[in-house]
Scaffold this active site. Structure first.
Site, mmCIF file in Angstrom:
data_model
loop_
_atom_site.group_PDB
_atom_site.id
_atom_site.type_symbol
_atom_site.label_atom_id
_atom_site.label_comp_id
_atom_site.label_asym_id
_atom_site.label_seq_id
_atom_site.Cartn_x
_atom_site.Cartn_y
_atom_site.Cartn_z
ATOM 1 N N ASP A 23 10.130 4.277 9.403
ATOM 2 C CA ASP A 23 9.746 3.488 8.234
ATOM 3 C C ASP A 23 10.676 3.842 7.077
ATOM 4 O O ASP A 23 10.998 5.004 6.843
ATOM 5 C CB ASP A 23 8.286 3.786 7.855
ATOM 6 C CG ASP A 23 7.728 2.741 6.905
ATOM 7 O OD1 ASP A 23 6.846 1.959 7.326
ATOM 8 O OD2 ASP A 23 8.181 2.690 5.730
ATOM 9 N N ILE A 24 11.089 2.826 6.337
ATOM 10 C CA ILE A 24 12.050 3.011 5.248
ATOM 11 C C ILE A 24 11.416 3.732 4.050
ATOM 12 O O ILE A 24 12.131 4.299 3.217
ATOM 13 C CB ILE A 24 12.629 1.628 4.833
ATOM 14 C CG1 ILE A 24 13.994 1.781 4.199
ATOM 15 C CG2 ILE A 24 11.672 0.861 3.946
ATOM 16 C CD1 ILE A 24 14.740 0.463 4.068
ATOM 17 N N ASN A 73 -2.135 -2.790 10.157
ATOM 18 C CA ASN A 73 -2.734 -3.614 9.111
ATOM 19 C C ASN A 73 -2.662 -5.070 9.528
ATOM 20 O O ASN A 73 -1.589 -5.578 9.859
ATOM 21 C CB ASN A 73 -1.966 -3.435 7.793
ATOM 22 C CG ASN A 73 -2.153 -2.049 7.209
ATOM 23 O OD1 ASN A 73 -3.271 -1.550 7.152
ATOM 24 N ND2 ASN A 73 -1.066 -1.416 6.787
ATOM 25 N N GLU A 106 2.082 -6.238 4.831
ATOM 26 C CA GLU A 106 3.225 -6.713 4.033
ATOM 27 C C GLU A 106 4.232 -7.496 4.863
ATOM 28 O O GLU A 106 4.840 -8.446 4.360
ATOM 29 C CB GLU A 106 3.948 -5.508 3.396
ATOM 30 C CG GLU A 106 3.116 -4.787 2.350
ATOM 31 C CD GLU A 106 3.787 -3.503 1.874
ATOM 32 O OE1 GLU A 106 4.926 -3.217 2.308
ATOM 33 O OE2 GLU A 106 3.152 -2.789 1.086
ATOM 34 N N HIS A 130 3.095 -4.813 13.775
ATOM 35 C CA HIS A 130 3.653 -3.463 13.875
ATOM 36 C C HIS A 130 2.536 -2.440 13.832
ATOM 37 O O HIS A 130 1.527 -2.629 13.169
ATOM 38 C CB HIS A 130 4.658 -3.182 12.754
ATOM 39 C CG HIS A 130 4.156 -3.512 11.379
ATOM 40 N ND1 HIS A 130 4.114 -4.806 10.902
ATOM 41 C CD2 HIS A 130 3.676 -2.726 10.380
ATOM 42 C CE1 HIS A 130 3.630 -4.801 9.669
ATOM 43 N NE2 HIS A 130 3.344 -3.551 9.329
ATOM 44 N N HIS A 162 1.936 1.544 12.846
ATOM 45 C CA HIS A 162 2.470 2.731 12.190
ATOM 46 C C HIS A 162 2.085 3.957 13.010
ATOM 47 O O HIS A 162 0.932 4.074 13.457
ATOM 48 C CB HIS A 162 1.849 2.902 10.794
ATOM 49 C CG HIS A 162 2.113 1.793 9.839
ATOM 50 N ND1 HIS A 162 3.028 1.885 8.808
ATOM 51 C CD2 HIS A 162 1.573 0.551 9.735
ATOM 52 C CE1 HIS A 162 3.034 0.761 8.111
ATOM 53 N NE2 HIS A 162 2.152 -0.071 8.649
HETATM 54 P P1 AMP Z 1 2.443 -3.061 6.391
HETATM 55 O O1 AMP Z 1 1.923 -2.865 4.990
HETATM 56 O O2 AMP Z 1 1.507 -2.529 7.439
HETATM 57 O O3 AMP Z 1 2.877 -4.480 6.633
HETATM 58 O O4 AMP Z 1 3.714 -2.111 6.508
HETATM 59 C C1 AMP Z 1 5.035 -2.546 6.362
HETATM 60 C C2 AMP Z 1 5.918 -1.326 6.451
HETATM 61 O O5 AMP Z 1 7.239 -1.722 6.680
HETATM 62 C C3 AMP Z 1 5.933 -0.464 5.162
HETATM 63 O O6 AMP Z 1 5.489 0.864 5.480
HETATM 64 C C4 AMP Z 1 7.397 -0.506 4.738
HETATM 65 O O7 AMP Z 1 7.844 0.718 4.184
HETATM 66 C C5 AMP Z 1 8.101 -0.824 6.052
HETATM 67 N N1 AMP Z 1 9.410 -1.464 5.932
HETATM 68 C C6 AMP Z 1 9.721 -2.561 5.211
HETATM 69 N N2 AMP Z 1 11.010 -2.885 5.385
HETATM 70 C C7 AMP Z 1 11.534 -1.982 6.242
HETATM 71 C C8 AMP Z 1 12.816 -1.775 6.832
HETATM 72 N N3 AMP Z 1 13.852 -2.579 6.547
HETATM 73 N N4 AMP Z 1 12.981 -0.739 7.686
HETATM 74 C C9 AMP Z 1 11.946 0.088 7.968
HETATM 75 N N5 AMP Z 1 10.707 -0.056 7.469
HETATM 76 C C10 AMP Z 1 10.501 -1.067 6.609
#
Ligand code: AMP
Length: 119
Positions: free
Chosen positions: A33-34, A91, A99, A104, A106
């Site tokens: 995760d970024i 989520n 988001e 996905h 986590h």
């Molecule tokens: P969610 O709120 O469950 O949709 O989580 C989305 C996740 O994606 C967040 O933890 C972000 O930090 C992660 N994220 C967004 N863009 C990237 C990316 N380019 N590379 C890795 N993780 C990302």
């Protein structure tokens, strides 16, 4: 909700955006995760176009579901997480604050993670 093939994880799967890959099999990709929320924070995504946990569970094939679940365990083992323990979380939708509209999971680990939900 229709799948948006311009979402950031779709672009990672196509190689248009780099990722820090941890594990890959025929049906799933795992990468860091970024914006990590724990010492280890990895995302596991299916390679197919599924918006969310709900979409994936309803429409993915048995092989995709099996491959994805195997990838979660294989990723956690590759990271050395099982002995100390880890958490997986998905989520779905607005109430959960999803988001990115590509399903996905986590994986969090590397320290005691505290209560399951923020209070
Ligand atoms: P969610 O709120 O469950 O949709 O989580 C989305 C996740 O994606 C967040 O933890 C972000 O930090 C992660 N994220 C967004 N863009 C990237 C990316 N380019 N590379 C890795 N993780 C990302």
């Amino acid at each position: 909700m229709a799948y948006d093939d311009q979402n950031i994880f779709a672009r990672i799967l196509r190689g248009e955006i780099p990722c820090d890959k941890v594990f890959e099999n025929d049906h799933a990709l795992a990468f860091k995760d970024i914006n990590p929320q724990a010492p280890t924070h990895v995302l596991v995504i299916p390679k197919g176009p599924y918006v969310s946990a709900d979409d994936f569970s309803a429409k993915a094939s048995d092989a995709e579901i099996a491959g994805f679940m195997r990838a979660i365990g294989d990723t956690a083992r590759a990271l050395g997480l099982p002995d100390a323990g880890y958490r997986i979380l998905a989520n779905h939708g607005t109430n959960a604050g999803q988001e990115v509209p590509h399903f996905h999971i986590h994986i969090f680990g590397g320290k005691p993670l505290g209560p399951m939900l923020a209070r």
